[in-house]
Design an enzyme around this catalytic site. Structure first.
Site: not given
Ligand code: APR
Length: 320
Positions: A10-11, A13, A15, A34, A83, A96, A121, A176
Protein backbone atom coordinates in the site's frame (compact mmCIF):
# COMPACT_ATOMS: atom_id res chain seq x y z
CA UNK A 1 25.87 -7.20 6.44
CA UNK A 2 23.11 -6.50 3.93
CA UNK A 3 20.55 -3.90 4.93
CA UNK A 4 17.19 -5.19 6.13
CA UNK A 5 14.41 -5.14 3.54
CA UNK A 6 11.16 -3.38 4.38
CA UNK A 7 8.13 -4.01 2.18
CA UNK A 8 5.28 -1.52 2.38
CA UNK A 9 2.09 -3.01 0.97
CA UNK A 10 0.00 0.00 0.00
CA UNK A 11 1.68 3.17 -1.22
CA UNK A 12 -0.99 5.68 -0.27
CA UNK A 13 -0.85 8.36 2.41
CA UNK A 14 0.40 6.09 5.20
CA UNK A 15 2.56 3.97 2.88
CA UNK A 16 4.39 7.01 1.53
CA UNK A 17 4.95 8.41 5.02
CA UNK A 18 6.22 5.01 6.20
CA UNK A 19 8.71 4.94 3.31
CA UNK A 20 9.97 8.42 4.12
CA UNK A 21 10.39 7.65 7.83
CA UNK A 22 12.05 4.27 7.19
CA UNK A 23 14.54 5.97 4.87
CA UNK A 24 15.30 8.87 7.22
CA UNK A 25 15.84 6.44 10.09
CA UNK A 26 17.95 4.17 7.84
CA UNK A 27 15.97 1.12 8.92
CA UNK A 28 16.70 -0.62 5.62
CA UNK A 29 15.99 -0.71 1.91
CA UNK A 30 12.36 -0.05 1.06
CA UNK A 31 10.00 -1.59 -1.49
CA UNK A 32 6.72 0.28 -1.92
CA UNK A 33 4.07 -2.02 -3.40
CA UNK A 34 0.66 -0.98 -4.71
CA UNK A 35 -1.89 -2.10 -7.30
CA UNK A 36 -1.97 1.46 -8.64
CA UNK A 37 0.63 1.68 -11.41
CA UNK A 38 3.06 4.57 -11.12
CA UNK A 39 2.16 5.59 -7.56
CA UNK A 40 4.72 3.43 -5.72
CA UNK A 41 7.37 4.14 -8.36
CA UNK A 42 6.75 7.89 -8.19
CA UNK A 43 6.84 8.00 -4.39
CA UNK A 44 9.97 5.82 -4.25
CA UNK A 45 11.76 8.13 -6.70
CA UNK A 46 10.65 11.27 -4.89
CA UNK A 47 11.81 9.95 -1.49
CA UNK A 48 15.11 8.67 -2.93
CA UNK A 49 15.76 12.21 -4.18
CA UNK A 50 15.44 13.53 -0.61
CA UNK A 51 18.42 11.32 0.29
CA UNK A 52 21.25 13.68 -0.71
CA UNK A 53 19.90 16.49 1.49
CA UNK A 54 18.90 14.24 4.37
CA UNK A 55 22.02 12.11 4.03
CA UNK A 56 20.55 8.62 4.26
CA UNK A 57 21.60 5.43 2.55
CA UNK A 58 18.60 3.36 1.53
CA UNK A 59 17.47 1.94 -1.79
CA UNK A 60 13.89 2.95 -2.59
CA UNK A 61 11.90 0.91 -5.09
CA UNK A 62 8.31 1.04 -6.33
CA UNK A 63 6.56 -2.15 -7.44
CA UNK A 64 3.30 -3.61 -8.75
CA UNK A 65 4.45 -7.23 -8.56
CA UNK A 66 4.56 -9.20 -5.31
CA UNK A 67 7.79 -10.85 -6.51
CA UNK A 68 9.53 -7.58 -5.59
CA UNK A 69 8.81 -8.04 -1.88
CA UNK A 70 10.74 -11.35 -1.91
CA UNK A 71 12.65 -11.99 1.29
CA UNK A 72 11.34 -8.91 3.12
CA UNK A 73 12.25 -8.78 6.83
CA UNK A 74 9.32 -6.52 7.67
CA UNK A 75 6.03 -5.99 5.81
CA UNK A 76 3.79 -3.10 6.81
CA UNK A 77 0.31 -3.36 5.34
CA UNK A 78 -1.83 -0.30 4.61
CA UNK A 79 -3.44 -1.60 1.42
CA UNK A 80 -7.15 -0.94 1.27
CA UNK A 81 -9.60 1.88 1.51
CA UNK A 82 -9.48 4.50 4.28
CA UNK A 83 -12.49 5.99 6.03
CA UNK A 84 -14.48 8.81 4.51
CA UNK A 85 -16.44 11.22 6.75
CA UNK A 86 -19.47 9.47 8.25
CA UNK A 87 -18.02 6.00 7.65
CA UNK A 88 -17.17 3.83 10.64
CA UNK A 89 -14.09 1.63 10.53
CA UNK A 90 -16.52 -1.30 10.31
CA UNK A 91 -18.04 -0.02 7.07
CA UNK A 92 -14.71 -0.82 5.52
CA UNK A 93 -14.93 -4.49 6.48
CA UNK A 94 -16.13 -6.09 3.25
CA UNK A 95 -13.87 -4.07 0.95
CA UNK A 96 -10.71 -4.45 2.97
CA UNK A 97 -11.25 -8.16 3.71
CA UNK A 98 -10.81 -8.90 0.00
CA UNK A 99 -7.66 -6.79 0.00
CA UNK A 100 -6.27 -8.76 3.00
CA UNK A 101 -6.79 -11.97 1.06
CA UNK A 102 -4.60 -10.89 -1.84
CA UNK A 103 -2.01 -9.31 0.46
CA UNK A 104 -1.91 -12.38 2.73
CA UNK A 105 -1.37 -14.66 -0.22
CA UNK A 106 1.37 -12.39 -1.59
CA UNK A 107 3.22 -12.37 1.73
CA UNK A 108 2.80 -16.13 2.16
CA UNK A 109 4.40 -16.76 -1.22
CA UNK A 110 7.17 -14.17 -1.22
CA UNK A 111 7.97 -13.06 2.36
CA UNK A 112 7.01 -15.89 4.72
CA UNK A 113 9.72 -14.98 7.25
CA UNK A 114 8.70 -11.35 7.63
CA UNK A 115 7.41 -9.58 10.73
CA UNK A 116 4.08 -8.29 9.48
CA UNK A 117 2.46 -5.14 10.86
CA UNK A 118 -1.12 -4.49 9.75
CA UNK A 119 -2.56 -0.97 9.79
CA UNK A 120 -5.60 -1.46 7.54
CA UNK A 121 -8.97 -0.93 9.28
CA UNK A 122 -11.08 -2.24 10.89
CA UNK A 123 -7.79 -3.15 12.50
CA UNK A 124 -8.46 -6.02 14.89
CA UNK A 125 -10.47 -7.97 12.32
CA UNK A 126 -8.10 -7.20 9.43
CA UNK A 127 -4.99 -8.34 11.29
CA UNK A 128 -6.79 -11.56 12.21
CA UNK A 129 -7.82 -12.13 8.58
CA UNK A 130 -4.33 -11.27 7.30
CA UNK A 131 -2.84 -13.88 9.65
CA UNK A 132 -5.35 -16.46 8.46
CA UNK A 133 -4.72 -15.74 4.77
CA UNK A 134 -0.92 -15.61 5.15
CA UNK A 135 -0.59 -18.62 7.45
CA UNK A 136 2.41 -17.00 9.20
CA UNK A 137 3.05 -17.72 12.90
CA UNK A 138 0.80 -15.64 15.16
CA UNK A 139 3.75 -13.97 16.88
CA UNK A 140 4.94 -12.61 13.53
CA UNK A 141 1.67 -10.91 12.57
CA UNK A 142 0.52 -7.94 14.62
CA UNK A 143 -1.73 -4.92 14.31
CA UNK A 144 -0.76 -1.28 14.89
CA UNK A 145 -3.33 0.45 17.07
CA UNK A 146 -2.28 0.81 20.69
CA UNK A 147 0.91 2.75 19.97
CA UNK A 148 -1.17 5.30 18.07
CA UNK A 149 -4.03 5.37 20.57
CA UNK A 150 -1.63 5.85 23.48
CA UNK A 151 0.29 8.52 21.53
CA UNK A 152 -2.98 10.41 21.07
CA UNK A 153 -3.78 10.00 24.76
CA UNK A 154 -0.27 11.20 25.72
CA UNK A 155 -0.56 14.20 23.44
CA UNK A 156 -3.88 15.31 24.94
CA UNK A 157 -2.62 14.70 28.48
CA UNK A 158 0.55 16.72 27.87
CA UNK A 159 -1.59 19.65 26.69
CA UNK A 160 -3.80 19.39 29.79
CA UNK A 161 -0.84 19.30 32.19
CA UNK A 162 1.52 21.60 30.31
CA UNK A 163 4.34 19.04 30.42
CA UNK A 164 6.49 17.32 27.82
CA UNK A 165 4.85 14.48 25.92
CA UNK A 166 7.98 12.47 26.63
CA UNK A 167 7.18 12.44 30.35
CA UNK A 168 3.61 11.22 29.89
CA UNK A 169 3.02 7.48 29.61
CA UNK A 170 -0.31 5.98 28.65
CA UNK A 171 -1.78 2.54 28.77
CA UNK A 172 -4.59 1.46 26.44
CA UNK A 173 -6.23 -1.91 25.97
CA UNK A 174 -8.90 -3.46 23.77
CA UNK A 175 -9.98 -2.99 20.19
CA UNK A 176 -9.02 -0.02 18.01
CA UNK A 177 -12.02 2.27 17.91
CA UNK A 178 -14.93 3.40 19.97
CA UNK A 179 -14.53 0.59 22.52
CA UNK A 180 -10.83 1.05 23.29
CA UNK A 181 -10.01 1.00 27.00
CA UNK A 182 -7.61 3.69 28.25
CA UNK A 183 -6.40 2.63 31.72
CA UNK A 184 -5.93 5.81 33.72
CA UNK A 185 -4.40 4.13 36.79
CA UNK A 186 -1.53 2.84 34.64
CA UNK A 187 -1.09 6.14 32.77
CA UNK A 188 1.34 8.55 34.37
CA UNK A 189 3.12 11.88 34.33
CA UNK A 190 6.70 11.31 35.44
CA UNK A 191 5.54 8.08 37.10
CA UNK A 192 2.59 9.70 38.96
CA UNK A 193 -0.66 7.87 38.03
CA UNK A 194 -3.50 9.99 36.63
CA UNK A 195 -5.91 9.32 39.54
CA UNK A 196 -3.23 10.75 41.89
CA UNK A 197 -2.93 13.82 39.68
CA UNK A 198 -6.69 14.34 40.04
CA UNK A 199 -6.29 14.14 43.84
CA UNK A 200 -3.38 16.59 43.61
CA UNK A 201 -5.65 19.06 41.79
CA UNK A 202 -3.72 18.98 38.50
CA UNK A 203 -6.93 18.16 36.66
CA UNK A 204 -10.49 17.05 37.37
CA UNK A 205 -12.15 13.70 36.76
CA UNK A 206 -14.50 15.43 34.27
CA UNK A 207 -11.58 16.77 32.24
CA UNK A 208 -9.91 13.37 32.34
CA UNK A 209 -13.10 11.68 31.13
CA UNK A 210 -13.30 14.18 28.25
CA UNK A 211 -9.68 13.41 27.28
CA UNK A 212 -10.41 9.68 27.33
CA UNK A 213 -13.38 10.25 25.03
CA UNK A 214 -11.34 12.48 22.69
CA UNK A 215 -8.73 9.70 22.53
CA UNK A 216 -11.41 7.15 21.60
CA UNK A 217 -12.62 9.51 18.86
CA UNK A 218 -9.08 10.50 17.86
CA UNK A 219 -9.23 9.01 14.36
CA UNK A 220 -12.72 10.35 13.61
CA UNK A 221 -11.69 13.87 14.68
CA UNK A 222 -8.97 13.87 12.02
CA UNK A 223 -11.23 12.29 9.36
CA UNK A 224 -13.73 15.10 10.04
CA UNK A 225 -11.07 17.74 9.54
CA UNK A 226 -9.34 16.24 6.50
CA UNK A 227 -12.60 15.27 4.78
CA UNK A 228 -10.78 13.35 2.02
CA UNK A 229 -8.97 10.68 4.00
CA UNK A 230 -7.79 9.61 7.43
CA UNK A 231 -4.75 10.27 9.63
CA UNK A 232 -1.38 9.25 8.26
CA UNK A 233 1.57 10.95 9.98
CA UNK A 234 1.02 9.52 13.47
CA UNK A 235 -0.16 6.09 12.25
CA UNK A 236 2.99 5.74 10.15
CA UNK A 237 5.25 6.90 13.00
CA UNK A 238 3.64 4.37 15.35
CA UNK A 239 4.19 1.47 12.95
CA UNK A 240 7.81 2.50 12.38
CA UNK A 241 8.35 2.38 16.17
CA UNK A 242 7.13 -1.23 16.12
CA UNK A 243 9.23 -2.16 13.07
CA UNK A 244 12.34 -0.66 14.67
CA UNK A 245 11.71 -2.64 17.88
CA UNK A 246 11.69 -5.84 15.82
CA UNK A 247 14.64 -5.05 13.54
CA UNK A 248 16.87 -3.90 16.43
CA UNK A 249 15.61 -6.49 18.94
CA UNK A 250 14.82 -3.65 21.33
CA UNK A 251 12.38 -5.61 23.54
CA UNK A 252 10.13 -2.54 23.58
CA UNK A 253 7.00 -2.69 25.72
CA UNK A 254 4.34 -1.53 23.27
CA UNK A 255 0.57 -1.91 23.15
CA UNK A 256 -0.38 -3.79 19.98
CA UNK A 257 -3.23 -5.78 18.48
CA UNK A 258 -1.66 -9.17 19.24
CA UNK A 259 -2.95 -12.72 19.15
CA UNK A 260 -4.05 -13.52 22.70
CA UNK A 261 -4.60 -17.11 23.74
CA UNK A 262 -4.77 -17.82 27.45
CA UNK A 263 -4.01 -14.32 28.75
CA UNK A 264 -7.01 -12.13 29.68
CA UNK A 265 -9.14 -15.27 29.61
CA UNK A 266 -9.18 -15.20 25.80
CA UNK A 267 -9.18 -18.26 23.62
CA UNK A 268 -7.39 -17.00 20.51
CA UNK A 269 -8.32 -13.48 19.43
CA UNK A 270 -6.48 -10.42 18.09
CA UNK A 271 -7.03 -7.55 20.50
CA UNK A 272 -5.05 -4.65 21.93
CA UNK A 273 -2.78 -5.69 24.82
CA UNK A 274 0.63 -4.66 26.14
CA UNK A 275 3.36 -6.71 24.45
CA UNK A 276 7.13 -7.03 24.25
CA UNK A 277 8.47 -6.70 20.69
CA UNK A 278 11.93 -8.04 19.87
CA UNK A 279 13.64 -10.20 17.26
CA UNK A 280 11.11 -12.96 17.90
CA UNK A 281 8.22 -10.69 16.98
CA UNK A 282 5.64 -10.55 19.75
CA UNK A 283 7.79 -12.16 22.42
CA UNK A 284 5.37 -11.71 25.30
CA UNK A 285 1.82 -10.62 26.02
CA UNK A 286 1.69 -8.83 29.36
CA UNK A 287 -1.34 -10.10 31.27
CA UNK A 288 -2.51 -7.64 33.92
CA UNK A 289 -5.36 -8.04 36.38
CA UNK A 290 -8.26 -5.71 35.60
CA UNK A 291 -10.63 -4.25 38.17
CA UNK A 292 -14.40 -4.67 37.76
CA UNK A 293 -15.00 -1.53 35.66
CA UNK A 294 -11.96 -2.12 33.46
CA UNK A 295 -12.97 -5.74 32.92
CA UNK A 296 -16.47 -4.63 31.87
CA UNK A 297 -15.02 -2.15 29.34
CA UNK A 298 -12.55 -4.77 28.08
CA UNK A 299 -15.32 -7.39 27.69
CA UNK A 300 -17.37 -4.90 25.64
CA UNK A 301 -14.37 -4.23 23.43
CA UNK A 302 -13.65 -7.95 23.00
CA UNK A 303 -17.29 -8.54 22.04
CA UNK A 304 -17.02 -5.83 19.37
CA UNK A 305 -13.90 -7.49 17.91
CA UNK A 306 -15.54 -10.93 18.02
CA UNK A 307 -18.52 -9.48 16.14
CA UNK A 308 -16.24 -8.25 13.36
CA UNK A 309 -14.43 -11.58 13.12
CA UNK A 310 -17.77 -13.37 12.86
CA UNK A 311 -18.79 -10.92 10.12
CA UNK A 312 -15.55 -11.71 8.22
CA UNK A 313 -16.32 -15.43 8.43
CA UNK A 314 -19.78 -14.71 7.04
CA UNK A 315 -18.32 -12.80 4.07
CA UNK A 316 -15.52 -15.24 3.21
CA UNK A 317 -16.39 -18.91 3.73
CA UNK A 318 -12.72 -19.99 3.65
CA UNK A 319 -12.22 -18.22 7.01
CA UNK A 320 -14.99 -20.10 8.84
N1 APR B 1 -3.26 -4.30 -2.97
C1 APR B 1 -2.35 -3.33 -2.77
N2 APR B 1 -2.66 -2.04 -2.58
C2 APR B 1 -3.96 -1.73 -2.60
C3 APR B 1 -4.98 -2.67 -2.79
C4 APR B 1 -4.59 -4.02 -3.00
N3 APR B 1 -5.48 -5.00 -3.20
N4 APR B 1 -6.17 -2.04 -2.74
C5 APR B 1 -5.91 -0.74 -2.50
N5 APR B 1 -4.58 -0.55 -2.44
C6 APR B 1 -3.85 0.69 -2.22
C7 APR B 1 -4.46 1.91 -2.90
O1 APR B 1 -4.11 1.93 -4.28
C8 APR B 1 -3.84 3.04 -2.11
O2 APR B 1 -2.64 3.54 -2.70
O3 APR B 1 -3.85 1.02 -0.84
C9 APR B 1 -3.49 2.41 -0.75
C10 APR B 1 -4.24 3.00 0.40
O4 APR B 1 -3.81 4.30 0.54
P1 APR B 1 -4.76 5.50 0.99
O5 APR B 1 -6.04 5.39 0.25
O6 APR B 1 -3.98 6.76 0.87
O7 APR B 1 -5.07 5.14 2.52
P2 APR B 1 -4.18 5.45 3.82
O8 APR B 1 -4.56 6.77 4.37
O9 APR B 1 -2.76 5.16 3.53
O10 APR B 1 -4.79 4.35 4.83
C11 APR B 1 -4.68 2.97 4.57
O11 APR B 1 -4.86 2.39 6.90
O12 APR B 1 -5.55 3.63 8.78
C12 APR B 1 -5.90 2.69 7.82
O13 APR B 1 -8.25 3.09 7.61
C13 APR B 1 -7.01 3.20 6.97
O14 APR B 1 -7.51 1.10 5.97
C14 APR B 1 -6.88 2.35 5.75
C15 APR B 1 -5.38 2.13 5.62
Amino acid sequence: MARPKIALIGAGQIGGTLAHLAAMKELGDVVLFDIAEGTPQGKALDIAQSGPSEGFDAVMKGANDYADIAGADVCIVTAGVPRKPGMSRDDLLGINLKVMKSVGEGIKQHAPNAFVICITNPLDAMVWALREFSGLPHEKVVGMAGVLDSARFRHFLSLEFGVSMRDVTAFVLGGHGDTMVPLTRYSTVGGIPLPDLVKMGWTTQEKLDAIVQRTRDGGAEIVGLLKTGSAFYAPATSAIEMAEAYLKDQKRVLPCAAYVKGAYGLDGLYVGVPTVIGAGGIERVIDITLDKDEQAMFDKSVDAVKGLVTACKGIDGTLA
